[in-house]
Design a protein around this motif. Structure first.
Motif, PDB file in Angstrom:
ATOM      1  N   ILE A 106       0.863  -1.182   0.000  1.00 46.83           N
ATOM      2  CA  ILE A 106       0.000   0.000   0.000  1.00 46.83           C
ATOM      3  C   ILE A 106       0.899   1.232   0.000  1.00 46.83           C
ATOM      4  O   ILE A 106       1.887   1.286   0.754  1.00 46.83           O
ATOM      5  CB  ILE A 106      -0.929   0.022   1.232  1.00 46.83           C
ATOM      6  N   ILE A 107       0.571   2.213  -0.818  1.00 43.69           N
ATOM      7  CA  ILE A 107       1.344   3.457  -0.892  1.00 43.69           C
ATOM      8  C   ILE A 107       0.543   4.559  -0.220  1.00 43.69           C
ATOM      9  O   ILE A 107      -0.584   4.865  -0.635  1.00 43.69           O
ATOM     10  CB  ILE A 107       1.636   3.849  -2.351  1.00 43.69           C
ATOM     11  N   ALA A 108       1.090   5.167   0.827  1.00 46.22           N
ATOM     12  CA  ALA A 108       0.414   6.252   1.543  1.00 46.22           C
ATOM     13  C   ALA A 108       1.219   7.543   1.382  1.00 46.22           C
ATOM     14  O   ALA A 108       2.318   7.671   1.919  1.00 46.22           O
ATOM     15  CB  ALA A 108       0.259   5.904   3.022  1.00 46.22           C
TER      16      ALA A 108
ATOM     17  N   GLU B  79      -3.841   2.630  -2.606  1.00 43.21           N
ATOM     18  CA  GLU B  79      -3.163   3.885  -2.321  1.00 43.21           C
ATOM     19  C   GLU B  79      -3.971   4.634  -1.263  1.00 43.21           C
ATOM     20  O   GLU B  79      -5.170   4.402  -1.108  1.00 43.21           O
ATOM     21  CB  GLU B  79      -3.043   4.738  -3.584  1.00 43.21           C
ATOM     22  N   ALA B  80      -3.293   5.527  -0.540  1.00 42.52           N
ATOM     23  CA  ALA B  80      -3.970   6.342   0.468  1.00 42.52           C
ATOM     24  C   ALA B  80      -3.378   7.740   0.426  1.00 42.52           C
ATOM     25  O   ALA B  80      -2.171   7.905   0.248  1.00 42.52           O
ATOM     26  CB  ALA B  80      -3.795   5.737   1.854  1.00 42.52           C
ATOM     27  N   GLU B  81      -4.236   8.752   0.595  1.00 45.35           N
ATOM     28  CA  GLU B  81      -3.746  10.121   0.514  1.00 45.35           C
ATOM     29  C   GLU B  81      -3.549  10.759   1.884  1.00 45.35           C
ATOM     30  O   GLU B  81      -3.155  11.912   1.993  1.00 45.35           O
ATOM     31  CB  GLU B  81      -4.692  10.975  -0.333  1.00 45.35           C
ATOM     32  N   ASN B  82      -3.821  10.008   2.946  1.00 50.30           N
ATOM     33  CA  ASN B  82      -3.536  10.486   4.300  1.00 50.30           C
ATOM     34  C   ASN B  82      -3.393   9.292   5.232  1.00 50.30           C
ATOM     35  O   ASN B  82      -3.675   8.151   4.850  1.00 50.30           O
ATOM     36  CB  ASN B  82      -4.620  11.448   4.795  1.00 50.30           C
ATOM     37  N   GLY B  83      -2.950   9.547   6.454  1.00 48.21           N
ATOM     38  CA  GLY B  83      -2.693   8.457   7.382  1.00 48.21           C
ATOM     39  C   GLY B  83      -3.926   7.669   7.763  1.00 48.21           C
ATOM     40  O   GLY B  83      -3.880   6.439   7.912  1.00 48.21           O
ATOM     41  N   ALA B  84      -5.057   8.365   7.921  1.00 46.95           N
ATOM     42  CA  ALA B  84      -6.293   7.669   8.285  1.00 46.95           C
ATOM     43  C   ALA B  84      -6.710   6.696   7.187  1.00 46.95           C
ATOM     44  O   ALA B  84      -7.156   5.576   7.467  1.00 46.95           O
ATOM     45  CB  ALA B  84      -7.408   8.684   8.544  1.00 46.95           C
ATOM     46  N   GLU B  85      -6.565   7.126   5.939  1.00 51.03           N
ATOM     47  CA  GLU B  85      -6.880   6.235   4.822  1.00 51.03           C
ATOM     48  C   GLU B  85      -5.948   5.035   4.790  1.00 51.03           C
ATOM     49  O   GLU B  85      -6.359   3.925   4.462  1.00 51.03           O
ATOM     50  CB  GLU B  85      -6.787   6.980   3.483  1.00 51.03           C
ATOM     51  N   ALA B  86      -4.689   5.262   5.136  1.00 47.84           N
ATOM     52  CA  ALA B  86      -3.724   4.158   5.148  1.00 47.84           C
ATOM     53  C   ALA B  86      -4.142   3.095   6.150  1.00 47.84           C
ATOM     54  O   ALA B  86      -4.069   1.892   5.878  1.00 47.84           O
ATOM     55  CB  ALA B  86      -2.337   4.688   5.483  1.00 47.84           C
ATOM     56  N   VAL B  87      -4.579   3.526   7.328  1.00 43.30           N
ATOM     57  CA  VAL B  87      -5.044   2.585   8.359  1.00 43.30           C
ATOM     58  C   VAL B  87      -6.254   1.805   7.848  1.00 43.30           C
ATOM     59  O   VAL B  87      -6.339   0.584   8.002  1.00 43.30           O
ATOM     60  CB  VAL B  87      -5.405   3.338   9.656  1.00 43.30           C
ATOM     61  N   GLU B  88      -7.195   2.530   7.213  1.00 50.48           N
ATOM     62  CA  GLU B  88      -8.415   1.883   6.714  1.00 50.48           C
ATOM     63  C   GLU B  88      -8.100   0.909   5.578  1.00 50.48           C
ATOM     64  O   GLU B  88      -8.636  -0.199   5.534  1.00 50.48           O
ATOM     65  CB  GLU B  88      -9.390   2.964   6.235  1.00 50.48           C
ATOM     66  N   ARG B  89      -7.209   1.308   4.665  1.00 48.65           N
ATOM     67  CA  ARG B  89      -6.863   0.437   3.543  1.00 48.65           C
ATOM     68  C   ARG B  89      -6.176  -0.835   4.038  1.00 48.65           C
ATOM     69  O   ARG B  89      -6.442  -1.932   3.538  1.00 48.65           O
ATOM     70  CB  ARG B  89      -5.935   1.160   2.565  1.00 48.65           C
TER      71      ARG B  89
ATOM     72  N   LEU C 103      -4.156  12.459   9.528  1.00 46.37           N
ATOM     73  CA  LEU C 103      -3.342  11.692  10.471  1.00 46.37           C
ATOM     74  C   LEU C 103      -1.955  11.525   9.880  1.00 46.37           C
ATOM     75  O   LEU C 103      -1.816  11.040   8.761  1.00 46.37           O
ATOM     76  CB  LEU C 103      -3.980  10.323  10.728  1.00 46.37           C
ATOM     77  N   GLY C 104      -0.938  11.970  10.618  1.00 41.05           N
ATOM     78  CA  GLY C 104       0.433  11.899  10.127  1.00 41.05           C
ATOM     79  C   GLY C 104       0.954  10.474  10.055  1.00 41.05           C
ATOM     80  O   GLY C 104       0.335   9.534  10.578  1.00 41.05           O
ATOM     81  N   GLY C 105       2.112  10.320   9.414  1.00 37.74           N
ATOM     82  CA  GLY C 105       2.661   8.995   9.197  1.00 37.74           C
ATOM     83  C   GLY C 105       2.992   8.235  10.460  1.00 37.74           C
ATOM     84  O   GLY C 105       2.742   7.029  10.558  1.00 37.74           O
ATOM     85  N   ALA C 106       3.572   8.924  11.460  1.00 40.84           N
ATOM     86  CA  ALA C 106       3.936   8.233  12.700  1.00 40.84           C
ATOM     87  C   ALA C 106       2.686   7.745  13.432  1.00 40.84           C
ATOM     88  O   ALA C 106       2.620   6.602  13.887  1.00 40.84           O
ATOM     89  CB  ALA C 106       4.757   9.160  13.600  1.00 40.84           C
ATOM     90  N   GLY C 107       1.673   8.610  13.539  1.00 40.64           N
ATOM     91  CA  GLY C 107       0.435   8.212  14.193  1.00 40.64           C
ATOM     92  C   GLY C 107      -0.268   7.099  13.441  1.00 40.64           C
ATOM     93  O   GLY C 107      -0.803   6.167  14.051  1.00 40.64           O
ATOM     94  N   ALA C 108      -0.244   7.197  12.110  1.00 40.22           N
ATOM     95  CA  ALA C 108      -0.866   6.154  11.290  1.00 40.22           C
ATOM     96  C   ALA C 108      -0.141   4.830  11.456  1.00 40.22           C
ATOM     97  O   ALA C 108      -0.772   3.766  11.508  1.00 40.22           O
ATOM     98  CB  ALA C 108      -0.863   6.573   9.818  1.00 40.22           C
ATOM     99  N   THR C 109       1.181   4.890  11.549  1.00 43.23           N
ATOM    100  CA  THR C 109       1.974   3.672  11.720  1.00 43.23           C
ATOM    101  C   THR C 109       1.611   2.973  13.027  1.00 43.23           C
ATOM    102  O   THR C 109       1.363   1.763  13.060  1.00 43.23           O
ATOM    103  CB  THR C 109       3.476   4.000  11.705  1.00 43.23           C
ATOM    104  N   ALA C 110       1.568   3.740  14.107  1.00 42.48           N
ATOM    105  CA  ALA C 110       1.245   3.152  15.413  1.00 42.48           C
ATOM    106  C   ALA C 110      -0.145   2.533  15.408  1.00 42.48           C
ATOM    107  O   ALA C 110      -0.352   1.414  15.891  1.00 42.48           O
ATOM    108  CB  ALA C 110       1.357   4.221  16.502  1.00 42.48           C
ATOM    109  N   ARG C 111      -1.129   3.252  14.847  1.00 39.50           N
ATOM    110  CA  ARG C 111      -2.505   2.752  14.840  1.00 39.50           C
ATOM    111  C   ARG C 111      -2.647   1.542  13.924  1.00 39.50           C
ATOM    112  O   ARG C 111      -3.294   0.552  14.271  1.00 39.50           O
ATOM    113  CB  ARG C 111      -3.454   3.858  14.394  1.00 39.50           C
ATOM    114  N   LEU C 112      -2.020   1.629  12.745  1.00 37.04           N
ATOM    115  CA  LEU C 112      -2.095   0.535  11.770  1.00 37.04           C
ATOM    116  C   LEU C 112      -1.524  -0.752  12.333  1.00 37.04           C
ATOM    117  O   LEU C 112      -2.118  -1.829  12.204  1.00 37.04           O
ATOM    118  CB  LEU C 112      -1.350   0.969  10.503  1.00 37.04           C
ATOM    119  N   LEU C 113      -0.367  -0.648  12.989  1.00 37.11           N
ATOM    120  CA  LEU C 113       0.278  -1.842  13.532  1.00 37.11           C
ATOM    121  C   LEU C 113      -0.496  -2.410  14.724  1.00 37.11           C
ATOM    122  O   LEU C 113      -0.568  -3.626  14.898  1.00 37.11           O
ATOM    123  CB  LEU C 113       1.725  -1.520  13.923  1.00 37.11           C
TER     124      LEU C 113
END
Length: 220
Positions: free
Chosen positions: A5-7, A32-42, A60-70
């Motif tokens: 996935i590309i965010a 693909e995702a255009e923001n951190g929240a989309e990355a988590v959802e995708r 949602l920034g990359g660091a916050g998205a990373t923590a939530r996604l993981l």
């Protein structure tokens, strides 16, 4: 096939990264995702092995998205790795991403081959850092290093082999010990370093200078 996935909040950047990865027969860009929240959802709905994560994105920034996604992936029992791909290399940015659980940190200016190799390495559970990033980690953590942390010789051997990408079975064979013993050593390492996964254990040990750069020698 490695699902990616590309965010990134810039469409042209996403298009360029996709074009780069589409040339590789073993890499499949699934979303693909255009923001951190989309990355988590995708990651939750489409699924992926590796998420290429920009750091500074809206919502949602990359660091916050990373923590939530993981965290979400762990709750689902999925294994997802995050490779930060950004233009920012300040100490604070690096530390934020690594502390959030990212398995790698590359700059967008990295050569095509380096990015592709990093995606493959991260998918295999390896840690990938751009040149100079390790120095930033050392600078950023020197004053906050965990005092008194010590690994036994065997724990250091096991962790060094983890850093090489070896599985528990391979480590057991290399060191002539039972696989259950390897798992026990890793539990102790995680507790000492205050982490809960193999990648973060390697990164934290490197930050604290606890990993011997020499290859482990088998001992009976």
């Amino acid at each position: 096939m490695i699902r990616v996935i590309i965010a990134d909040d810039h469409p042209l950047v996403r298009r360029g990264i996709r074009a780069m990865l589409d040339d590789e027969t073993d890499l499949d860009v699934v979303a693909e995702a255009e923001n951190g929240a989309e990355a988590v959802e995708r990651a939750a709905t489409v699924g992926a092995d590796v998420v290429l994560m920009d750091l500074r994105m809206p919502v949602l920034g990359g660091a916050g998205a990373t923590a939530r996604l993981l965290a979400d992936a762990r709750a689902r029992g999925d294994v997802v790795r995050v490779l930060v791909l950004t233009t920012f290399e300040s100490d604070a940015d690096v530390l934020q991403a690594i502390e959030a659980g990212a398995s790698g940190y590359l700059l967008k200016a990295a050569p095509h081959d380096e990015v592709v190799a990093a995606v493959r390495a991260v998918a295999r559970g390896r840690t990938v850092l751009a040149p100079g990033i390790a120095e930033a980690l050392v600078r950023g953590t020197r004053n906050a290093a965990i005092e008194g942390v010590r690994l036994s010789d065997r724990e250091a051997q096991v962790l060094a082999l983890v850093a090489e990408g070896s599985s528990n079975v391979q480590i057991a064979a290399r060191l002539f010990i039972a696989e259950s013993t390897v798992k026990t050593h890793l539990v102790h390492v995680f507790e000492k370093l205050g982490v809960d996964d193999r990648t973060r254990a390697v990164t934290r040990a490197q930050e604290l200078g606890l990993l011997d750069s020499r290859p482990p020698r088998p001992a009976r």
